[in-house]
Design a protein around this motif. Structure first.
Motif, mmCIF file in Angstrom:
data_model
loop_
_atom_site.group_PDB
_atom_site.id
_atom_site.type_symbol
_atom_site.label_atom_id
_atom_site.label_comp_id
_atom_site.label_asym_id
_atom_site.label_seq_id
_atom_site.Cartn_x
_atom_site.Cartn_y
_atom_site.Cartn_z
ATOM 1 N N LEU A 82 0.834 -1.197 0.000
ATOM 2 C CA LEU A 82 0.000 0.000 0.000
ATOM 3 C C LEU A 82 0.878 1.260 0.000
ATOM 4 C CD1 LEU A 82 -2.719 1.455 0.105
ATOM 5 C CD2 LEU A 82 -2.659 1.157 2.605
ATOM 6 N N ARG A 83 1.957 1.254 0.766
ATOM 7 C CA ARG A 83 2.883 2.382 0.808
ATOM 8 C C ARG A 83 3.419 2.689 -0.584
ATOM 9 N NH1 ARG A 83 7.900 3.642 0.310
ATOM 10 N NH2 ARG A 83 8.579 1.519 -0.078
ATOM 11 N N LEU A 84 3.775 1.654 -1.316
ATOM 12 C CA LEU A 84 4.274 1.832 -2.679
ATOM 13 C C LEU A 84 3.196 2.451 -3.579
ATOM 14 C CD1 LEU A 84 6.262 -1.503 -3.111
ATOM 15 C CD2 LEU A 84 7.214 0.801 -2.778
ATOM 16 N N SER A 102 8.935 11.246 1.172
ATOM 17 C CA SER A 102 9.221 9.832 1.381
ATOM 18 C C SER A 102 8.135 9.251 2.276
ATOM 19 C CB SER A 102 10.601 9.644 2.031
ATOM 20 O OG SER A 102 10.624 10.249 3.311
ATOM 21 N N THR A 103 7.941 7.961 2.161
ATOM 22 C CA THR A 103 6.970 7.278 3.014
ATOM 23 C C THR A 103 7.651 6.108 3.705
ATOM 24 O OG1 THR A 103 6.264 5.887 1.162
ATOM 25 C CG2 THR A 103 4.937 7.852 1.619
ATOM 26 N N GLU A 104 7.068 5.717 4.823
ATOM 27 C CA GLU A 104 7.570 4.546 5.534
ATOM 28 C C GLU A 104 6.420 3.873 6.262
ATOM 29 O OE1 GLU A 104 9.903 5.232 9.190
ATOM 30 O OE2 GLU A 104 9.388 7.350 8.962
ATOM 31 N N VAL A 105 6.524 2.558 6.400
ATOM 32 C CA VAL A 105 5.596 1.811 7.228
ATOM 33 C C VAL A 105 6.136 1.926 8.652
ATOM 34 C CG1 VAL A 105 4.662 -0.468 7.755
ATOM 35 C CG2 VAL A 105 4.935 0.247 5.368
ATOM 36 N N ALA A 106 5.308 2.439 9.553
ATOM 37 C CA ALA A 106 5.765 2.704 10.916
ATOM 38 C C ALA A 106 5.006 1.896 11.958
ATOM 39 C CB ALA A 106 5.647 4.201 11.208
ATOM 40 N N GLY A 107 4.408 0.820 11.551
ATOM 41 C CA GLY A 107 3.656 -0.038 12.459
ATOM 42 C C GLY A 107 2.784 -0.965 11.643
ATOM 43 N N ASP A 108 1.967 -1.764 12.329
ATOM 44 C CA ASP A 108 1.117 -2.730 11.627
ATOM 45 C C ASP A 108 -0.016 -2.082 10.860
ATOM 46 O OD1 ASP A 108 2.653 -4.844 12.468
ATOM 47 O OD2 ASP A 108 1.368 -5.334 14.180
ATOM 48 N N ASP A 109 -0.301 -0.795 11.151
ATOM 49 C CA ASP A 109 -1.414 -0.128 10.476
ATOM 50 C C ASP A 109 -1.110 1.326 10.120
ATOM 51 O OD1 ASP A 109 -1.412 0.972 13.010
ATOM 52 O OD2 ASP A 109 -3.556 0.704 13.358
ATOM 53 N N SER A 145 -6.776 7.254 -0.801
ATOM 54 C CA SER A 145 -7.222 6.069 -0.070
ATOM 55 C C SER A 145 -8.550 5.564 -0.613
ATOM 56 C CB SER A 145 -7.335 6.384 1.425
ATOM 57 O OG SER A 145 -6.070 6.753 1.937
ATOM 58 N N GLU A 146 -9.489 6.471 -0.809
ATOM 59 C CA GLU A 146 -10.784 6.072 -1.364
ATOM 60 C C GLU A 146 -10.599 5.441 -2.742
ATOM 61 O OE1 GLU A 146 -15.059 8.007 -2.742
ATOM 62 O OE2 GLU A 146 -13.705 9.212 -1.495
ATOM 63 N N GLY A 147 -9.761 6.058 -3.573
ATOM 64 C CA GLY A 147 -9.513 5.518 -4.909
ATOM 65 C C GLY A 147 -8.856 4.153 -4.879
ATOM 66 N N LEU A 148 -8.025 3.924 -3.879
ATOM 67 C CA LEU A 148 -7.350 2.624 -3.732
ATOM 68 C C LEU A 148 -8.228 1.600 -3.008
ATOM 69 C CD1 LEU A 148 -3.795 3.912 -2.746
ATOM 70 C CD2 LEU A 148 -4.419 2.764 -4.890
ATOM 71 N N GLY A 149 -9.388 2.039 -2.520
ATOM 72 C CA GLY A 149 -10.286 1.128 -1.812
ATOM 73 C C GLY A 149 -9.877 0.890 -0.367
ATOM 74 N N VAL A 150 -9.216 1.867 0.244
ATOM 75 C CA VAL A 150 -8.708 1.732 1.603
ATOM 76 C C VAL A 150 -9.436 2.715 2.515
ATOM 77 C CG1 VAL A 150 -6.658 2.068 3.051
ATOM 78 C CG2 VAL A 150 -6.431 1.004 0.803
ATOM 79 N N THR A 151 -9.773 2.263 3.712
ATOM 80 C CA THR A 151 -10.376 3.125 4.716
ATOM 81 C C THR A 151 -9.305 3.532 5.715
ATOM 82 O OG1 THR A 151 -12.494 1.983 4.501
ATOM 83 C CG2 THR A 151 -12.157 3.270 6.507
ATOM 84 N N LEU A 152 -9.226 4.828 5.984
ATOM 85 C CA LEU A 152 -8.273 5.316 6.971
ATOM 86 C C LEU A 152 -8.971 5.490 8.315
ATOM 87 C CD1 LEU A 152 -6.290 8.031 4.956
ATOM 88 C CD2 LEU A 152 -5.618 5.675 5.459
ATOM 89 N N ALA A 153 -8.346 4.961 9.357
ATOM 90 C CA ALA A 153 -8.841 5.149 10.717
ATOM 91 C C ALA A 153 -8.330 6.469 11.289
ATOM 92 C CB ALA A 153 -8.395 3.982 11.603
ATOM 93 N N ALA A 175 -7.396 1.407 8.489
ATOM 94 C CA ALA A 175 -8.340 0.538 9.174
ATOM 95 C C ALA A 175 -8.055 -0.898 8.717
ATOM 96 C CB ALA A 175 -9.768 0.940 8.839
ATOM 97 N N THR A 176 -8.113 -1.810 9.624
ATOM 98 C CA THR A 176 -7.858 -3.203 9.277
ATOM 99 C C THR A 176 -9.188 -3.937 9.237
ATOM 100 O OG1 THR A 176 -7.420 -3.638 11.601
ATOM 101 C CG2 THR A 176 -5.501 -3.283 10.194
ATOM 102 N N PRO A 177 -9.323 -4.959 8.439
ATOM 103 C CA PRO A 177 -8.308 -5.485 7.544
ATOM 104 C C PRO A 177 -8.054 -4.553 6.363
ATOM 105 C CG PRO A 177 -10.352 -6.680 7.214
ATOM 106 C CD PRO A 177 -10.576 -5.704 8.347
ATOM 107 N N LEU A 178 -6.854 -4.683 5.786
ATOM 108 C CA LEU A 178 -6.416 -3.784 4.735
ATOM 109 C C LEU A 178 -7.295 -3.879 3.506
ATOM 110 C CD1 LEU A 178 -4.408 -1.752 3.632
ATOM 111 C CD2 LEU A 178 -2.892 -3.614 3.048
ATOM 112 N N SER A 179 -7.541 -5.088 3.028
ATOM 113 C CA SER A 179 -8.302 -5.235 1.783
ATOM 114 C C SER A 179 -9.731 -5.654 2.085
ATOM 115 C CB SER A 179 -7.629 -6.256 0.859
ATOM 116 O OG SER A 179 -7.668 -7.526 1.448
ATOM 117 N N PRO A 180 -10.697 -5.139 1.297
ATOM 118 C CA PRO A 180 -12.097 -5.493 1.508
ATOM 119 C C PRO A 180 -12.327 -7.007 1.452
ATOM 120 C CG PRO A 180 -11.913 -3.686 -0.063
ATOM 121 C CD PRO A 180 -10.525 -4.187 0.222
#
Length: 184
Positions: A82-84, A102-109, A145-153, A175-180
């Motif tokens: 998702l970061r990519l 730049s972006t980084e994954v900084a945790g499980d969510d 996020s909406e375009g990628l189908g992802v919900t942000l918490a 928001a988890t789970p990542l994919s619908p």
């Protein structure tokens, strides 16, 4: 920057960057006109609304080109994918010549976007409109996020160049789970 490489040859990348810069100048002038006529709050709202719509389209395009988000069971690995995709969205909307991000994954969510240079902030500062300007970054991320189908918490700026910070630090908690498909 010259867009002519001599002998009638055109440097297409330079022309593309020049077109971006001209559209950003248009945007800055449009923003200033709306702010002068209707107030800076209205200009900020319309700017954020328009950028969110563009970001939604960019996110949808990146999603179509990349395919469904993975559900490997490894949230860190899935978040890295998702970061990519967020990076791809950013590069499509704001070429690297106009920003330093730049972006980084900084945790499980959590994905953190760090922006050390923003052409938009530079232009708004040069126009003398920084005081009332509100950055639309979270609206852009919401659109991607909406375009990628992802919900942000969570979707917020922890620091901002506009406020004089050395960098924007933007938090996108997914928001988890990542994919619908994983909700099933």
């Amino acid at each position: 920057m010259s867009t002519d490489t001599g002998s009638g040859n055109v440097n297409h990348r330079a022309r593309t960057v020049e077109a971006y810069r001209l559209w950003w100048q248009h945007d800055a002038n449009w923003y200033q006109g709306v702010a002068a006529r209707f107030g800076q709050q209205v200009a900020n709202e319309l700017n954020a609304e328009a950028l969110r719509k563009v970001a939604l389209q960019v996110g949808q395009r990146v999603g179509r080109l990349s395919g469904p988000l993975p559900d490997t069971g490894d949230s860190r690995k899935d978040l890295e994918e998702l970061r990519l995709r967020y990076d791809d969205c950013g590069d499509r909307m704001f070429p690297p010549e106009l920003r330093n991000a730049s972006t980084e994954v900084a945790g499980d969510d959590l994905i953190v976007l760090t922006l050390k240079r923003s052409f938009a902030i530079t232009m708004v500062r040069m126009a003398g409109a920084l005081d009332g300007y509100r950055c639309p970054c979270t609206d852009v991320h919401a659109g991607w996020s909406e375009g990628l189908g992802v919900t942000l918490a969570e979707n917020r700026a922890e620091s901002c160049l506009r406020d004089g910070d050395k960098a924007c630090r933007l938090l996108m908690r997914v928001a988890t789970p990542l994919s619908p498909a994983a909700e099933g």
